[in-house]
Motif scaffolding. Structure first.
Motif, PDB file in Angstrom:
ATOM      1  N   HIS A 157      48.854  33.393  53.121  1.00 17.99           N
ATOM      2  CA  HIS A 157      47.362  32.917  53.640  1.00 17.99           C
ATOM      3  C   HIS A 157      46.195  32.301  52.870  1.00 17.99           C
ATOM      4  O   HIS A 157      44.714  32.728  53.978  1.00 17.99           O
ATOM      5  CB  HIS A 157      46.929  33.762  54.996  1.00 17.99           C
ATOM      6  N   ALA A 158      46.570  32.403  52.106  1.00 15.49           N
ATOM      7  CA  ALA A 158      45.111  32.161  50.588  1.00 15.49           C
ATOM      8  C   ALA A 158      45.999  31.341  49.600  1.00 15.49           C
ATOM      9  O   ALA A 158      47.034  32.137  49.180  1.00 15.49           O
ATOM     10  CB  ALA A 158      44.211  33.455  50.937  1.00 15.49           C
ATOM     11  N   ARG A 159      44.860  30.589  48.935  1.00 14.96           N
ATOM     12  CA  ARG A 159      44.906  29.924  47.703  1.00 14.96           C
ATOM     13  C   ARG A 159      43.687  30.475  46.722  1.00 14.96           C
ATOM     14  O   ARG A 159      42.386  30.576  47.309  1.00 14.96           O
ATOM     15  CB  ARG A 159      44.726  28.726  47.990  1.00 14.96           C
ATOM     16  N   CYS A 160      43.653  31.268  46.007  1.00 13.34           N
ATOM     17  CA  CYS A 160      43.083  32.070  45.395  1.00 13.34           C
ATOM     18  C   CYS A 160      42.914  31.585  43.875  1.00 13.34           C
ATOM     19  O   CYS A 160      43.644  31.505  42.863  1.00 13.34           O
ATOM     20  CB  CYS A 160      43.328  33.740  45.837  1.00 13.34           C
ATOM     21  N   ARG A 161      41.431  30.685  43.932  1.00 12.92           N
ATOM     22  CA  ARG A 161      40.996  31.587  41.911  1.00 12.92           C
ATOM     23  C   ARG A 161      40.861  32.200  41.176  1.00 12.92           C
ATOM     24  O   ARG A 161      39.503  32.747  42.731  1.00 12.92           O
ATOM     25  CB  ARG A 161      40.183  29.992  41.686  1.00 12.92           C
ATOM     26  N   TRP A 162      40.919  32.602  40.533  1.00 17.15           N
ATOM     27  CA  TRP A 162      41.073  34.211  40.407  1.00 17.15           C
ATOM     28  C   TRP A 162      40.521  34.075  38.437  1.00 17.15           C
ATOM     29  O   TRP A 162      40.149  32.997  37.861  1.00 17.15           O
ATOM     30  CB  TRP A 162      41.562  35.269  40.219  1.00 17.15           C
ATOM     31  N   PHE A 163      39.412  35.396  38.390  1.00 20.30           N
ATOM     32  CA  PHE A 163      38.743  35.011  36.999  1.00 20.30           C
ATOM     33  C   PHE A 163      38.312  36.458  36.951  1.00 20.30           C
ATOM     34  O   PHE A 163      36.972  36.771  37.453  1.00 20.30           O
ATOM     35  CB  PHE A 163      37.277  33.839  36.455  1.00 20.30           C
ATOM     36  N   MET A 164      38.704  37.492  35.438  1.00 23.11           N
ATOM     37  CA  MET A 164      38.052  38.081  35.088  1.00 23.11           C
ATOM     38  C   MET A 164      37.714  38.356  33.589  1.00 23.11           C
ATOM     39  O   MET A 164      38.627  37.324  32.165  1.00 23.11           O
ATOM     40  CB  MET A 164      39.417  39.324  35.470  1.00 23.11           C
ATOM     41  N   SER A 165      36.815  38.847  33.271  1.00 17.89           N
ATOM     42  CA  SER A 165      36.461  38.725  31.693  1.00 17.89           C
ATOM     43  C   SER A 165      35.697  40.119  31.620  1.00 17.89           C
ATOM     44  O   SER A 165      35.325  41.411  32.258  1.00 17.89           O
ATOM     45  CB  SER A 165      35.003  38.072  31.691  1.00 17.89           C
ATOM     46  N   LEU A 166      35.581  40.685  29.998  1.00 19.13           N
ATOM     47  CA  LEU A 166      34.599  42.083  29.707  1.00 19.13           C
ATOM     48  C   LEU A 166      33.619  41.407  28.771  1.00 19.13           C
ATOM     49  O   LEU A 166      32.461  42.102  28.522  1.00 19.13           O
ATOM     50  CB  LEU A 166      35.726  42.477  28.856  1.00 19.13           C
ATOM     51  N   ASP A 167      33.142  40.096  28.782  1.00 16.99           N
ATOM     52  CA  ASP A 167      32.527  39.303  27.961  1.00 16.99           C
ATOM     53  C   ASP A 167      30.780  39.182  29.185  1.00 16.99           C
ATOM     54  O   ASP A 167      30.893  38.796  30.255  1.00 16.99           O
ATOM     55  CB  ASP A 167      33.015  37.876  27.470  1.00 16.99           C
ATOM     56  N   VAL A 168      29.855  39.848  28.802  1.00 18.14           N
ATOM     57  CA  VAL A 168      28.593  39.566  29.038  1.00 18.14           C
ATOM     58  C   VAL A 168      27.689  38.280  29.093  1.00 18.14           C
ATOM     59  O   VAL A 168      27.614  38.289  30.802  1.00 18.14           O
ATOM     60  CB  VAL A 168      27.391  41.306  28.199  1.00 18.14           C
ATOM     61  N   ASN A 169      28.901  37.325  27.831  1.00 21.13           N
ATOM     62  CA  ASN A 169      28.083  36.291  28.234  1.00 21.13           C
ATOM     63  C   ASN A 169      28.890  35.429  29.666  1.00 21.13           C
ATOM     64  O   ASN A 169      28.350  34.897  30.105  1.00 21.13           O
ATOM     65  CB  ASN A 169      28.418  35.688  26.721  1.00 21.13           C
ATOM     66  N   ASP A 170      29.719  35.982  29.832  1.00 21.14           N
ATOM     67  CA  ASP A 170      30.275  35.077  31.175  1.00 21.14           C
ATOM     68  C   ASP A 170      29.541  35.497  32.727  1.00 21.14           C
ATOM     69  O   ASP A 170      29.902  34.598  33.782  1.00 21.14           O
ATOM     70  CB  ASP A 170      31.644  36.055  31.343  1.00 21.14           C
ATOM     71  N   VAL A 171      28.907  36.486  32.980  1.00 16.92           N
ATOM     72  CA  VAL A 171      28.128  36.912  33.653  1.00 16.92           C
ATOM     73  C   VAL A 171      27.168  35.931  34.233  1.00 16.92           C
ATOM     74  O   VAL A 171      26.211  35.326  33.538  1.00 16.92           O
ATOM     75  CB  VAL A 171      26.852  38.392  33.612  1.00 16.92           C
TER      76      VAL A 171
END
Length: 312
Positions: free
Chosen positions: A221-235
């Motif tokens: 029931h969903a299409r999901c784009r995801w992103f995960m990071s440990l890099d503060v520059n991605d905040v």
């Protein structure tokens, strides 16, 4: 009052387990960690016995088991990810139920062995899937279930939790021990997506590095784009300018779902459910463990319309 033992007392997440044991009116009688920097125990259970050697910890629990009213009822497991499987087996062999931090295991086939041990020992494994008890996520699930039709929700998930240089030098930076970034910081988010939107149908990986990963997941029931990071520059820049080092966001059909608050109470809520006999067992973990194992092994796909904006 239930009697608890805890493995991994010096770890990052252990204080939340100690707090949950205390707040649910129970007692921690023994704790283990090869690192003796465990002064946090004094804030909760100063009378708990502490061990730095597994053999002495094992012997102590065995002695307690021989006493009529002394056996441990639960073993809480906060050890490094790759040790969870072994420590859950130890708990069951010690005639105790297990409460294990995420991820339950690193590989899906380990779940089958644990299920067999549950049957042979008569004990139960519980895991902390804290987002399943988050009020905002429960409310969203009810809304999703009520609105299901022949359509799929469009979901974007981003989770950035910045870490210093120490991270890659610890066991967490070793993929064989932690499972990699998607497993170590993301498995409970992938469980949340399965909890909300049903079974996984497609799993595409666009980015996989030591400190960040991204991809596309399609559920019933969903299409999901995801992103995960440990890099503060991605905040996001506006948040970073305000000193924020963590960013959590999930949008469903363009609407932001607020679930940042309440994270520090979710372990206590999880313990309440476990003690009431409503804990999440090994099978509830299977879909998320299969998801992160596939992310770890998949080849990288070219960037397309299904890539998360942060990854592109």
């Amino acid at each position: 009052m239930k009697r608890f033992a805890l493995i991994g007392a010096a770890g990052y997440i252990a204080p939340r387990h100690m707090k949950a044991i205390k707040e649910t009116g129970n007692d921690l009688v023994a704790a283990l960690d090869p690192n003796d920097s465990v002064g946090i125990i004094d804030s909760h259970f100063p009378e708990a016995n502490f061990f730095t050697e597994f053999e002495r910890f094992d012997r102590h629990l065995d002695k307690l088991h021989r006493k009529a009213a002394g056996k441990v009822d639960f073993v809480s497991i906060c050890s490094p990810n790759y040790l969870h499987d072994s420590h859950m087996r130890f708990a069951l062999r010690s005639d105790a139920d297990a409460i294990c931090e995420k991820p339950l295991v690193l590989n899906p086939w380990n779940i089958d062995g644990l299920a067999e041990m549950e049957q042979s020992t008569g004990r139960k494994i519980n895991t902390v899937l804290q987002l399943r008890v988050h009020p905002s996520i429960i409310a969203l699930r009810e809304k999703v279930q009520a609105g299901l039709k022949d359509r799929k929700y469009e979901v974007d998930l981003s989770y950035i939790t910045s870490r210093g240089r120490w991270y890659l030098q610890s066991w967490k930076g070793n993929e064989k021990k932690s499972g990699g970034i998607a497993t170590n910081i993301g498995v409970h988010f992938f469980d949340m997506l399965h909890f909300l939107f049903g079974r996984l149908q497609d799993n595409v990986v666009h980015l996989r590095e030591d400190t960040k990963a991204a991809g596309y997941l399609e559920y019933e029931h969903a299409r999901c784009r995801w992103f995960m990071s440990l890099d503060v520059n991605d905040v996001p820049e506006n948040a970073r300018a305000q000193g924020q080092r963590t960013h959590r966001s999930i949008t469903v059909d363009g609407t932001e779902i607020e679930f940042s608050g309440g994270f520090f109470d979710l372990h206590t809520r999880s313990y309440e459910e476990i003690l009431a006999g409503r804990g999440f067992g090994v099978e509830e973990n299977r879909m998320a463990i299969e998801t992160v194992a596939a992310i770890r092994e998949a080849g990288l796909s070219t960037l397309g319309q299904d890539v998360h904006p942060f990854a592109s």
